[in-house]
Design a protein around this motif. Structure first.
Motif, PDB file in Angstrom:
ATOM      1  N   SER A  82       0.786  -1.193   0.233  1.00 58.28           N
ATOM      2  CA  SER A  82      -0.316  -0.055   0.046  1.00 58.28           C
ATOM      3  C   SER A  82       0.912   1.279   0.093  1.00 58.28           C
ATOM      4  CB  SER A  82      -0.844  -0.062   1.428  1.00 58.28           C
ATOM      5  OG  SER A  82      -1.824  -1.362   1.173  1.00 58.28           O
ATOM      6  N   GLN A  83       1.852   1.143   0.701  1.00 60.15           N
ATOM      7  CA  GLN A  83       2.745   2.508   0.785  1.00 60.15           C
ATOM      8  C   GLN A  83       3.671   2.418  -0.488  1.00 60.15           C
ATOM      9  OE1 GLN A  83       4.098   2.414   4.900  1.00 60.15           O
ATOM     10  NE2 GLN A  83       2.256   3.409   5.620  1.00 60.15           N
ATOM     11  N   ARG A  84       4.340   1.384  -0.877  1.00 59.17           N
ATOM     12  CA  ARG A  84       5.155   1.421  -1.878  1.00 59.17           C
ATOM     13  C   ARG A  84       4.422   1.650  -3.204  1.00 59.17           C
ATOM     14  NH1 ARG A  84       6.430  -4.294  -3.006  1.00 59.17           N
ATOM     15  NH2 ARG A  84       4.663  -4.041  -4.356  1.00 59.17           N
ATOM     16  N   ASP A  85       3.189   0.992  -3.639  1.00 58.08           N
ATOM     17  CA  ASP A  85       2.753   1.371  -4.813  1.00 58.08           C
ATOM     18  C   ASP A  85       1.858   2.363  -4.792  1.00 58.08           C
ATOM     19  OD1 ASP A  85       3.867  -0.941  -5.306  1.00 58.08           O
ATOM     20  OD2 ASP A  85       2.057  -2.215  -5.719  1.00 58.08           O
ATOM     21  N   LEU A  86       1.273   3.000  -3.771  1.00 58.99           N
ATOM     22  CA  LEU A  86       0.177   3.925  -3.778  1.00 58.99           C
ATOM     23  C   LEU A  86       0.613   5.072  -2.914  1.00 58.99           C
ATOM     24  CD1 LEU A  86      -3.100   1.976  -2.875  1.00 58.99           C
ATOM     25  CD2 LEU A  86      -2.097   2.624  -4.828  1.00 58.99           C
ATOM     26  N   GLY A  87       1.730   4.934  -1.993  1.00 57.90           N
ATOM     27  CA  GLY A  87       2.037   5.984  -1.032  1.00 57.90           C
ATOM     28  C   GLY A  87       1.047   6.365   0.045  1.00 57.90           C
ATOM     29  N   ALA A  88       0.278   5.250   0.262  1.00 56.35           N
ATOM     30  CA  ALA A  88      -0.853   5.701   1.172  1.00 56.35           C
ATOM     31  C   ALA A  88      -0.585   5.652   2.660  1.00 56.35           C
ATOM     32  CB  ALA A  88      -2.087   4.597   0.734  1.00 56.35           C
ATOM     33  N   PRO A  89      -0.758   6.615   3.311  1.00 55.55           N
ATOM     34  CA  PRO A  89      -0.605   6.425   4.879  1.00 55.55           C
ATOM     35  C   PRO A  89      -1.586   5.406   5.424  1.00 55.55           C
ATOM     36  CG  PRO A  89      -0.458   8.667   4.178  1.00 55.55           C
ATOM     37  CD  PRO A  89      -1.021   7.812   2.897  1.00 55.55           C
ATOM     38  N   LEU A  90      -1.422   4.822   6.541  1.00 51.14           N
ATOM     39  CA  LEU A  90      -2.396   3.817   7.109  1.00 51.14           C
ATOM     40  C   LEU A  90      -2.695   4.110   8.317  1.00 51.14           C
ATOM     41  CD1 LEU A  90      -0.914   0.749   5.287  1.00 51.14           C
ATOM     42  CD2 LEU A  90      -2.794   1.903   4.383  1.00 51.14           C
ATOM     43  N   MET A  91      -4.083   3.658   8.959  1.00 48.35           N
ATOM     44  CA  MET A  91      -4.295   3.756  10.182  1.00 48.35           C
ATOM     45  C   MET A  91      -4.653   2.311  10.371  1.00 48.35           C
ATOM     46  SD  MET A  91      -7.742   5.321  12.156  1.00 48.35           S
ATOM     47  CE  MET A  91      -8.036   4.902  13.932  1.00 48.35           C
ATOM     48  N   ALA A  92      -3.840   1.771  11.447  1.00 47.33           N
ATOM     49  CA  ALA A  92      -4.169   0.510  11.815  1.00 47.33           C
ATOM     50  C   ALA A  92      -5.263   0.223  12.908  1.00 47.33           C
ATOM     51  CB  ALA A  92      -3.001  -0.154  12.560  1.00 47.33           C
ATOM     52  N   ASP A  93      -6.427  -0.306  12.521  1.00 52.17           N
ATOM     53  CA  ASP A  93      -7.364  -0.664  13.352  1.00 52.17           C
ATOM     54  C   ASP A  93      -7.054  -2.024  14.262  1.00 52.17           C
ATOM     55  OD1 ASP A  93      -8.837   1.501  12.553  1.00 52.17           O
ATOM     56  OD2 ASP A  93     -10.213   0.350  11.302  1.00 52.17           O
ATOM     57  N   ALA A  94      -6.611  -1.701  15.564  1.00 52.80           N
ATOM     58  CA  ALA A  94      -5.939  -2.803  16.286  1.00 52.80           C
ATOM     59  C   ALA A  94      -6.880  -3.183  17.440  1.00 52.80           C
ATOM     60  CB  ALA A  94      -4.723  -2.497  16.910  1.00 52.80           C
ATOM     61  N   ASP A  95      -6.560  -4.220  17.941  1.00 51.30           N
ATOM     62  CA  ASP A  95      -7.600  -4.871  19.091  1.00 51.30           C
ATOM     63  C   ASP A  95      -6.685  -5.250  20.141  1.00 51.30           C
ATOM     64  OD1 ASP A  95      -5.992  -6.888  18.017  1.00 51.30           O
ATOM     65  OD2 ASP A  95      -7.813  -8.610  18.484  1.00 51.30           O
ATOM     66  N   SER A  96      -5.405  -5.031  20.328  1.00 46.08           N
ATOM     67  CA  SER A  96      -4.516  -5.482  21.522  1.00 46.08           C
ATOM     68  C   SER A  96      -3.205  -4.725  21.308  1.00 46.08           C
ATOM     69  CB  SER A  96      -4.181  -6.851  21.312  1.00 46.08           C
ATOM     70  OG  SER A  96      -3.743  -7.197  20.355  1.00 46.08           O
ATOM     71  N   LEU A  97      -2.642  -4.763  22.474  1.00 44.85           N
ATOM     72  CA  LEU A  97      -1.254  -4.134  22.402  1.00 44.85           C
ATOM     73  C   LEU A  97      -0.276  -4.658  21.471  1.00 44.85           C
ATOM     74  CD1 LEU A  97       1.019  -2.248  23.840  1.00 44.85           C
ATOM     75  CD2 LEU A  97       1.199  -3.979  25.370  1.00 44.85           C
ATOM     76  N   GLU A  98      -0.223  -5.784  21.551  1.00 41.85           N
ATOM     77  CA  GLU A  98       0.825  -6.642  20.492  1.00 41.85           C
ATOM     78  C   GLU A  98       0.494  -6.281  19.138  1.00 41.85           C
ATOM     79  OE1 GLU A  98       2.175 -11.277  19.358  1.00 41.85           O
ATOM     80  OE2 GLU A  98       0.625 -10.968  20.866  1.00 41.85           O
ATOM     81  N   ASN A  99      -0.964  -6.322  18.681  1.00 42.66           N
ATOM     82  CA  ASN A  99      -0.993  -6.156  17.261  1.00 42.66           C
ATOM     83  C   ASN A  99      -0.914  -4.626  16.973  1.00 42.66           C
ATOM     84  OD1 ASN A  99      -1.745  -8.709  16.700  1.00 42.66           O
ATOM     85  ND2 ASN A  99      -3.808  -8.384  17.316  1.00 42.66           N
ATOM     86  N   GLY A 100      -1.117  -3.477  17.770  1.00 44.76           N
ATOM     87  CA  GLY A 100      -1.003  -2.353  17.605  1.00 44.76           C
ATOM     88  C   GLY A 100       0.367  -1.911  17.349  1.00 44.76           C
ATOM     89  N   LEU A 101       1.340  -2.692  18.137  1.00 43.68           N
ATOM     90  CA  LEU A 101       2.659  -2.194  18.211  1.00 43.68           C
ATOM     91  C   LEU A 101       3.148  -2.954  16.602  1.00 43.68           C
ATOM     92  CD1 LEU A 101       3.991  -2.959  21.825  1.00 43.68           C
ATOM     93  CD2 LEU A 101       3.460  -0.601  20.765  1.00 43.68           C
ATOM     94  N   SER A 102       2.783  -4.014  16.506  1.00 43.98           N
ATOM     95  CA  SER A 102       2.996  -4.814  15.213  1.00 43.98           C
ATOM     96  C   SER A 102       2.877  -3.951  13.996  1.00 43.98           C
ATOM     97  CB  SER A 102       2.593  -6.170  15.152  1.00 43.98           C
ATOM     98  OG  SER A 102       2.982  -6.975  13.904  1.00 43.98           O
ATOM     99  N   ALA A 103       1.822  -3.161  14.058  1.00 48.55           N
ATOM    100  CA  ALA A 103       1.164  -2.851  12.908  1.00 48.55           C
ATOM    101  C   ALA A 103       2.167  -1.269  12.587  1.00 48.55           C
ATOM    102  CB  ALA A 103      -0.322  -2.062  12.928  1.00 48.55           C
TER     103      ALA A 103
END
Length: 235
Positions: free
Chosen positions: A124-145
């Protein structure tokens, strides 16, 4: 990738984002109605709006050319419980419709077709240059995103996934943990369960940079149904 200055953490601090959505089958789910609610939200001080579907994103972009738009597309696939902008097709469509930042499900759940989240973020960032919002459910997944490159991390799916089904938003305990461990430049967004201005202020105090409010402001269908149900129970 050059990121829109409006998306930077400093530009969001203490600001409100209004989620302007309507359920399937609702008379409110009309592009002109969504666009009018978005314009009213922005005119009264919201820093941006969160919109669902390319059609609604396009309608708001046309009516409010300078709006900060967080875009997503909810689509259901039979092989996965992930439905918020689940894959490349949806990311590309949301971006093409005019979103400034694309919200994606950033949980660890199996994605449609087995698509890998890290690869989706990178593409998404390489081909589109699109900034992303991670819709997370936990600490681990938020940090990973965030580690994979998402500029924003939200608590959107806390309480809404299989692994957090016993939790109820707002994510009061999760917010300070994320803020302590996220990179300083990553914006932390509180989304989910905020039903009053006092709760929004509490979310900021807990570490959120910005707060997304939807149902409590624009959820006419759910709000009216809740009043009717409660009043009927009291009769």
């Amino acid at each position: 990738m050059v990121v829109d200055p409006r998306l930077l953490r400093g530009a969001l601090q203490g600001r409100l984002i209004v989620s302007v959505q309507a359920p399937q089958g609702s008379p409110m789910r009309d592009p002109s109605v969504i666009a009018a609610m978005a314009e009213a939200s922005l005119a009264n001080g919201a820093v941006g709006v969160r919109l669902e579907s390319p059609e609604h994103i396009g309608a708001v972009r046309q009516r409010c050319p300078g709006a900060l738009i967080v875009g997503l597309w909810k689509r259901v696939y039979p092989d996965s419980s992930v439905y918020i902008t689940p894959g490349w097709e949806e990311v590309r469509a949301v971006w093409a419709a005019g979103a400034d930042i694309v919200a994606i499900d950033a949980t660890a759940r199996f994605r449609p077709g087995g698509e890998d989240l890290a690869s989706l973020i990178e593409r998404s960032q390489r081909d589109l240059g699109a900034p992303l919002m991670a819709d997370a459910d936990s600490l681990e997944n938020g940090l990973s995103a965030a580690a994979c490159g998402c500029q924003w991390v939200g608590t959107t799916l806390f309480g809404y996934t299989e692994s957090t089904a016993d939790q109820r938003p707002p994510a009061w305990e999760l917010l300070p943990l994320l803020r302590q461990q996220l990179p300083p430049e990553t914006a932390l967004i509180c989304e989910g369960g905020i039903s009053s201005a006092d709760q929004a202020a509490r979310a900021l105090a807990a570490g959120a940079d910005s707060v997304v409010v939807g149902t409590a402001i624009t959820g006419v269908d759910l709000q009216v149904a809740a009043y009717v149900e409660r009043m009927a129970a009291g009769r």
